[in-house]
Design a protein around this motif. Structure first.
Motif, PDB file in Angstrom:
ATOM      1  N   THR A 117       1.087  -1.372  -0.019  1.00 40.08           N
ATOM      2  CA  THR A 117      -0.022   0.027   0.123  1.00 40.08           C
ATOM      3  C   THR A 117       1.032   1.263   0.088  1.00 40.08           C
ATOM      4  O   THR A 117       0.753   2.181  -0.794  1.00 40.08           O
ATOM      5  CB  THR A 117      -0.976   0.047   1.067  1.00 40.08           C
ATOM      6  OG1 THR A 117      -1.925  -1.154   1.018  1.00 40.08           O
ATOM      7  CG2 THR A 117      -1.927   1.265   1.422  1.00 40.08           C
ATOM      8  N   LEU A 118       1.810   1.129   0.781  1.00 39.84           N
ATOM      9  CA  LEU A 118       2.708   2.404   0.988  1.00 39.84           C
ATOM     10  C   LEU A 118       3.534   2.523  -0.474  1.00 39.84           C
ATOM     11  O   LEU A 118       3.581   3.633  -1.023  1.00 39.84           O
ATOM     12  CB  LEU A 118       3.728   2.237   1.851  1.00 39.84           C
ATOM     13  CG  LEU A 118       3.483   2.250   3.461  1.00 39.84           C
ATOM     14  CD1 LEU A 118       4.476   1.726   4.562  1.00 39.84           C
ATOM     15  CD2 LEU A 118       2.795   3.444   3.871  1.00 39.84           C
ATOM     16  N   SER A 119       3.996   1.578  -1.101  1.00 49.49           N
ATOM     17  CA  SER A 119       4.802   1.662  -2.447  1.00 49.49           C
ATOM     18  C   SER A 119       3.750   2.085  -3.527  1.00 49.49           C
ATOM     19  O   SER A 119       3.991   2.965  -4.412  1.00 49.49           O
ATOM     20  CB  SER A 119       5.047   0.258  -2.945  1.00 49.49           C
ATOM     21  OG  SER A 119       6.110  -0.184  -2.210  1.00 49.49           O
ATOM     22  N   LEU A 120       2.545   1.650  -3.382  1.00 49.69           N
ATOM     23  CA  LEU A 120       1.352   2.308  -4.415  1.00 49.69           C
ATOM     24  C   LEU A 120       1.050   3.585  -4.314  1.00 49.69           C
ATOM     25  O   LEU A 120       1.338   4.379  -5.124  1.00 49.69           O
ATOM     26  CB  LEU A 120       0.099   1.382  -4.112  1.00 49.69           C
ATOM     27  CG  LEU A 120      -1.157   2.064  -4.909  1.00 49.69           C
ATOM     28  CD1 LEU A 120      -0.891   1.864  -6.275  1.00 49.69           C
ATOM     29  CD2 LEU A 120      -2.394   1.298  -4.540  1.00 49.69           C
ATOM     30  N   ALA A 121       1.248   4.013  -2.965  1.00 49.99           N
ATOM     31  CA  ALA A 121       0.671   5.448  -2.698  1.00 49.99           C
ATOM     32  C   ALA A 121       1.791   6.441  -3.114  1.00 49.99           C
ATOM     33  O   ALA A 121       1.695   7.328  -3.867  1.00 49.99           O
ATOM     34  CB  ALA A 121       0.557   5.654  -1.174  1.00 49.99           C
TER      35      ALA A 121
ATOM     36  N   THR B  46       3.391   5.313  12.044  1.00 53.08           N
ATOM     37  CA  THR B  46       4.429   5.868  11.655  1.00 53.08           C
ATOM     38  C   THR B  46       5.037   5.425  10.274  1.00 53.08           C
ATOM     39  O   THR B  46       5.971   6.181   9.981  1.00 53.08           O
ATOM     40  CB  THR B  46       5.490   5.710  12.870  1.00 53.08           C
ATOM     41  OG1 THR B  46       6.073   4.231  12.663  1.00 53.08           O
ATOM     42  CG2 THR B  46       5.271   5.857  14.132  1.00 53.08           C
ATOM     43  N   HIS B  47       4.243   4.761   9.768  1.00 52.47           N
ATOM     44  CA  HIS B  47       4.722   4.527   8.286  1.00 52.47           C
ATOM     45  C   HIS B  47       4.387   5.353   7.241  1.00 52.47           C
ATOM     46  O   HIS B  47       5.049   5.823   6.520  1.00 52.47           O
ATOM     47  CB  HIS B  47       4.421   2.963   7.641  1.00 52.47           C
ATOM     48  CG  HIS B  47       5.048   1.684   8.717  1.00 52.47           C
ATOM     49  ND1 HIS B  47       6.110   1.189   8.079  1.00 52.47           N
ATOM     50  CD2 HIS B  47       4.516   1.436   9.837  1.00 52.47           C
ATOM     51  CE1 HIS B  47       6.395   0.183   8.805  1.00 52.47           C
ATOM     52  NE2 HIS B  47       5.454   0.407   9.886  1.00 52.47           N
ATOM     53  N   GLY B  48       3.176   5.853   7.402  1.00 54.94           N
ATOM     54  CA  GLY B  48       2.625   6.934   6.515  1.00 54.94           C
ATOM     55  C   GLY B  48       2.965   8.552   6.653  1.00 54.94           C
ATOM     56  O   GLY B  48       3.818   8.545   7.645  1.00 54.94           O
TER      57      GLY B  48
ATOM     58  N   GLY C 243      -8.016  10.761  21.410  1.00 54.69           N
ATOM     59  CA  GLY C 243      -7.513  10.397  20.327  1.00 54.69           C
ATOM     60  C   GLY C 243      -6.006  11.223  20.028  1.00 54.69           C
ATOM     61  O   GLY C 243      -5.838  11.907  20.868  1.00 54.69           O
ATOM     62  N   MET C 244      -5.191  10.646  19.184  1.00 55.09           N
ATOM     63  CA  MET C 244      -3.852  11.225  19.050  1.00 55.09           C
ATOM     64  C   MET C 244      -3.251  10.917  17.629  1.00 55.09           C
ATOM     65  O   MET C 244      -3.740  10.217  16.930  1.00 55.09           O
ATOM     66  CB  MET C 244      -2.952  10.224  20.144  1.00 55.09           C
ATOM     67  CG  MET C 244      -1.410  10.491  19.970  1.00 55.09           C
ATOM     68  SD  MET C 244      -0.364   9.713  21.479  1.00 55.09           S
ATOM     69  CE  MET C 244      -0.794   8.118  20.790  1.00 55.09           C
ATOM     70  N   ILE C 245      -2.875  12.275  17.251  1.00 58.39           N
ATOM     71  CA  ILE C 245      -2.333  12.354  15.759  1.00 58.39           C
ATOM     72  C   ILE C 245      -0.604  12.112  16.139  1.00 58.39           C
ATOM     73  O   ILE C 245      -0.197  12.704  16.956  1.00 58.39           O
ATOM     74  CB  ILE C 245      -2.733  13.485  14.945  1.00 58.39           C
ATOM     75  CG1 ILE C 245      -4.209  13.483  14.938  1.00 58.39           C
ATOM     76  CG2 ILE C 245      -2.067  13.754  13.793  1.00 58.39           C
ATOM     77  CD1 ILE C 245      -4.598  14.935  14.505  1.00 58.39           C
ATOM     78  N   VAL C 246      -0.021  11.299  15.099  1.00 56.21           N
ATOM     79  CA  VAL C 246       1.411  11.490  14.991  1.00 56.21           C
ATOM     80  C   VAL C 246       1.819  11.614  13.627  1.00 56.21           C
ATOM     81  O   VAL C 246       1.108  11.261  12.556  1.00 56.21           O
ATOM     82  CB  VAL C 246       1.875   9.849  15.807  1.00 56.21           C
ATOM     83  CG1 VAL C 246       1.492   9.789  17.218  1.00 56.21           C
ATOM     84  CG2 VAL C 246       1.497   8.886  14.903  1.00 56.21           C
ATOM     85  N   THR C 247       2.774  12.435  13.653  1.00 54.00           N
ATOM     86  CA  THR C 247       3.412  12.598  12.239  1.00 54.00           C
ATOM     87  C   THR C 247       5.080  13.143  12.543  1.00 54.00           C
ATOM     88  O   THR C 247       5.088  13.834  13.606  1.00 54.00           O
ATOM     89  CB  THR C 247       2.799  13.803  11.541  1.00 54.00           C
ATOM     90  OG1 THR C 247       3.417  13.951  10.178  1.00 54.00           O
ATOM     91  CG2 THR C 247       2.731  15.094  12.292  1.00 54.00           C
TER      92      THR C 247
END
Length: 168
Positions: free
Chosen positions: A86-90, A116-118, A137-141
């Motif tokens: 999915t990551l490769s496609l994106a 943490t992959h995206g 909720g929590m957002i990570v980037t």
């Protein structure tokens, strides 16, 4: 206040505009799709892989259009499915990846924690989750622009959090 709000904020922080498409699985809690709608985007459902119950990269690939901006893999019950594909496609299509890791705190895939992959990941801290605060909720980037935009959205655009503060 919730992963639903986190998903909506993350979509907006990715600069998704009204009518843009976000590919996701229909096999999830309603928040995965309703957060897309709340951000004035269009959820495009791609079917799941029957072995993993996660988004099928093949079906996601078939669902990409000129309006597609994000792929939203949902890590179902701590299962990432074929996230590498999915990551490769994106990446090959110039799309952003928003991981719905609501059910996956602490889970590792290919040497990294899920979420943490995206470009951005969202976790739920709701009552039935592994890590809970009652609600939340929590957002990570690791992208400073997405982090600042997420904070602004969370704060109703009222102020910019000082990047040098201990609130990072």
């Amino acid at each position: 206040n919730s992963a639903t709000s986190g998903l909506t904020a993350a979509i907006l922080a990715l600069d998704i505009e009204p009518g843009d498409e976000v590919i996701c699985s229909p096999f999830s809690f309603t928040a995965s799709a309703t957060s897309i709608i709340a951000a004035n985007a269009v959820p495009v459902f791609a079917d799941i892989d029957l072995e993993t119950f996660c988004l099928s990269t093949n079906f996601a690939s078939e669902s990409i259009s000129q309006r597609t901006k994000v792929i939203l893999p949902i890590h179902w019950n701590s299962n990432a499915g074929d996230l590498s594909s999915t990551l490769s496609l994106a990446r090959s299509k110039g799309l952003r990846v928003l991981e719905d890791a609501s059910q996956s705190p602490g889970m590792v895939y290919d040497g990294k924690h899920l979420g943490t992959h995206g470009d951005v990941g969202v976790f739920s801290l709701n009552e039935p989750k592994n890590i809970m605060t009652g609600e939340g909720g929590m957002i990570v980037t690791n992208n400073k622009d997405i982090a600042v935009k997420s904070r602004l959205i969370r704060n109703h655009g009222e102020s910019i959090i000082d990047k040098n503060s201990s609130n990072e």
